[in-house]
Enzyme design. Structure first.
Site, short mmCIF file in Angstrom:
data_model
loop_
_atom_site.label_atom_id
_atom_site.label_comp_id
_atom_site.label_asym_id
_atom_site.label_seq_id
_atom_site.Cartn_x
_atom_site.Cartn_y
_atom_site.Cartn_z
N SER A 7 0.94 -1.27 0.01
CA SER A 7 -0.03 0.04 0.06
C SER A 7 0.78 1.36 -0.08
O SER A 7 0.10 2.27 -0.29
CB SER A 7 -0.94 0.16 1.37
OG SER A 7 -1.92 -1.10 1.01
N THR A 8 2.04 1.15 0.26
CA THR A 8 2.71 2.30 -0.02
C THR A 8 2.73 3.05 -1.37
O THR A 8 2.92 4.25 -1.75
CB THR A 8 4.47 2.18 0.43
OG1 THR A 8 4.90 1.04 -0.56
CG2 THR A 8 4.64 1.87 1.63
#
Length: 565
Positions: free
Chosen positions: A275-276
């Site tokens: 999710s970065t």
């Protein structure tokens, strides 16, 4: 008058004396001729017949006295990380050794690592030169001398020394026994270092490097992980202030390096960063104009495509605004944002950020991103939440720095620079400002609360990704858990990334091994400890100016529209 007989006798003695003298002169001349012949033969042997790779003793010229081996390597503050020292190396002329087996045995008693059988074979050969051991210590040289073995000789050589040991191992690298760089900046700048006089000055700050290494090691131990990485980068120049990969190695002891320890997870390893990547996905949507901070997407139901289902880990099962999609790390909302931009638009944006090629950093250990080919709509969907495109942690740090520093991409570097870097614009200033607001929101109210650091206005994003397994699947219990942050968010100076490879949940984390539990606390500690060293002063997060700059108003729970702000 003498009698005739006596005269004859005296003349005979004189002739005999003359003859004896002449014979002695002839003998002396022959001996001198032989001596000159021997010297001439030796000169020819040394100059024309002998192997020029063998060491020899020669008159040292003034220039040679100035030689200092490879140039030093220092950190940005001038602290030594690599230097060269003169050391004796032991070699032998087997033709001069009287008893090879006895000499080999006696050497093995004073030199660790000497194999008597192998050394005896060397000493019994018909060669005129064999190396026995390189780079002896003064004590070893003294002990070899005390043995009094004929045929042994010493030759001074340069040995590379790394005063910081394993602290800078993956950055500096190491040299081989012949003083040639074979890893790290020792390899990248081999020609410069071999011919240089001035030290090579790195961008690394040893103080921050120590902090990052300590915190990454702490998380690896706490969560029983197999490794980890940490990076700190100056967003205004691209200078890498700290770069750590664990496990690491001591470059002072070559030959004892575990292959896993040699692997640089920060620049050579490529991973799906989870999710970065929503930082890039959101910036892409905002910058392309397909979404605004007031936009919203329906995240009520999972997305089903073919045999796959895309869910939200923190499902709200309702309409979400763009800030909420980022705050709650919604996969569903991120996918719909990416589809609005389209496959070609996503590919072009990732290329502009440098995600599709090797990172331009001064290390030979650089991983090539794993890019989908062909790049289809399903890839567009998975890349939106950090799967399907594998990059190195350094790629991620460099990309985040570009997004939050005002929108300028600078090349990542390991060299200190006093000249302002030149970059290229990748997103608008408006998009960059919006991303700073969103990243601060994640730390204030979202999944990154444990990264908050009083006084330093941290913003960031969690990332938890399953590692790819066989047959195109994923290993559910093998995670890459990370947190990427920037500070201070009102005027970012540095990006910090902590990544932990295959952590296991603990009782204290209720069995969770996600980025928010594993990496975010380490980021907070790194910032708290290093910010004063980096000249970043604490601020009051409640000051009106900062609140106005970073505030985002969210809609009421269940609402479909974002309130005005």
């Amino acid at each position: 008058m003498r009698p005739r007989a006596e005269t004859v006798r005296l003349e005979g003695h004189a002739k005999q004396a003359i003859e004896t003298g002449r014979n002695r002169l002839i003998l002396a001349g022959c001996l001198m001729a032989l001596a000159f012949t021997a010297v001439g033969v030796r000169v020819v042997e040394l100059s024309a017949l002998r192997d020029h790779n063998e060491p020899g003793v020669a008159t040292v010229s003034p220039d040679a006295r100035l030689a200092v081996g490879r140039a030093d390597i220092v950190d940005r503050n001038g602290l030594l990380v690599a230097t060269s020292l003169r050391t004796p190396s032991l070699y032998a002329d087997p033709q001069e050794v009287l008893d090879a087996e006895d000499a080999a045995f006696r050497l093995s008693t004073v030199l660790p690592g000497i194999n008597p059988a192998e050394t005896a074979v060397k000493l019994a050969s018909d060669r005129r030169f064999v190396w026995l051991k390189r780079n002896l210590t003064p004590r070893e040289q003294q002990e070899v001398n005390s043995l009094g073995i004929p045929g042994l000789h010493f030759q001074d050589e340069w040995k590379r020394i790394y005063p910081q040991g394993s602290l800078t191992a993956h950055v500096v690298g190491f040299t081989d026994v012949d003083d040639r760089g074979i890893a790290g900046v020792e390899s990248s700048f081999d020609d410069v270092l071999r011919g240089g006089r001035e030290p090579l000055r790195l961008s690394i700050d040893l103080r921050v490097q120590h902090i990052v290494r300590e915190e990454v090691a702490r998380q690896i131990a706490t969560f029983n992980a197999i490794g980890g990485a940490g990076v700190v980068m100056d967003v205004e120049t691209g200078e890498t202030v700290a770069l750590v990969s664990l496990p690491d190695f001591d470059p002072n002891i070559p030959g004892r390096m575990d292959p896993d320890a040699l692997f640089n997870r920060a620049t050579l390893g490529v991973y799906e960063m989870g999710s970065t990547f929503k930082i890039f996905n959101t910036a892409m949507a905002l910058d392309s104009g397909t979404a605004t901070m007031r936009s919203g997407y329906d995240a009520t139901h999972p997305i089903r495509i073919s045999r796959f289902t895309i869910n939200d880990d923190h499902a709200k099962a309702r309409w979400l605004s763009v800030p909420e999609i980022f705050k709650y790390s919604s996969n569903i909302g991120s996918v719909k944002m990416a589809l609005d931009v389209g496959t070609e638009g996503q590919k072009a944006f990732m290329a502009k950020l440098g995600m599709l090629r090797e990172i331009a950093i001064e290390l030979p250990e650089r991983g090539r991103p794993m890019v989908p080919s062909p790049w289809r709509p399903i890839n567009t969907m998975t890349i939106a939440f950090g799967h399907g495109l594998s990059v190195s942690p350094m790629h991620l740090v460099s990309g985040v720095a570009s997004v939050i520093n005002g929108g300028i991409r600078y090349s990542a570097t390991l060299l200190a620079t006093d000249i302002p870097a030149r970059g290229e614009r990748v997103v608008s200033e408006k998009t960059s400002h919006s991303m700073r607001q969103l990243m601060r929101l994640v730390v204030e109210e979202g999944t990154g609360r444990k990264a908050d650091t009083p006084g330093y206005l941290v913003g960031g994003k969690t990332g938890t990704a399953e590692k790819a397994g066989g047959r195109g699947g994923y290993r559910q219990k093998s995670l890459i858990s990370s947190f990427v942050a920037a500070f201070p968010m009102q005027a970012p100076r540095f990006v910090v990334l902590i990544m932990v490879d295959e952590p296991k949940g603990t009782k204290e984390t209720f069995g969770y091994a996600t980025g928010g539990w594993v990496a975010a606390p380490a980021v907070s500690r790194v910032i708290a400890r290093s910010a004063p060293l980096l000249g970043v002063a604490p601020v009051d997060p409640e000051s009106p100016e900062i609140r106005r700059d970073l505030m985002i108003e969210l809609p009421a729970e269940g609402g479909k529209r974002l309130a005005s702000f």
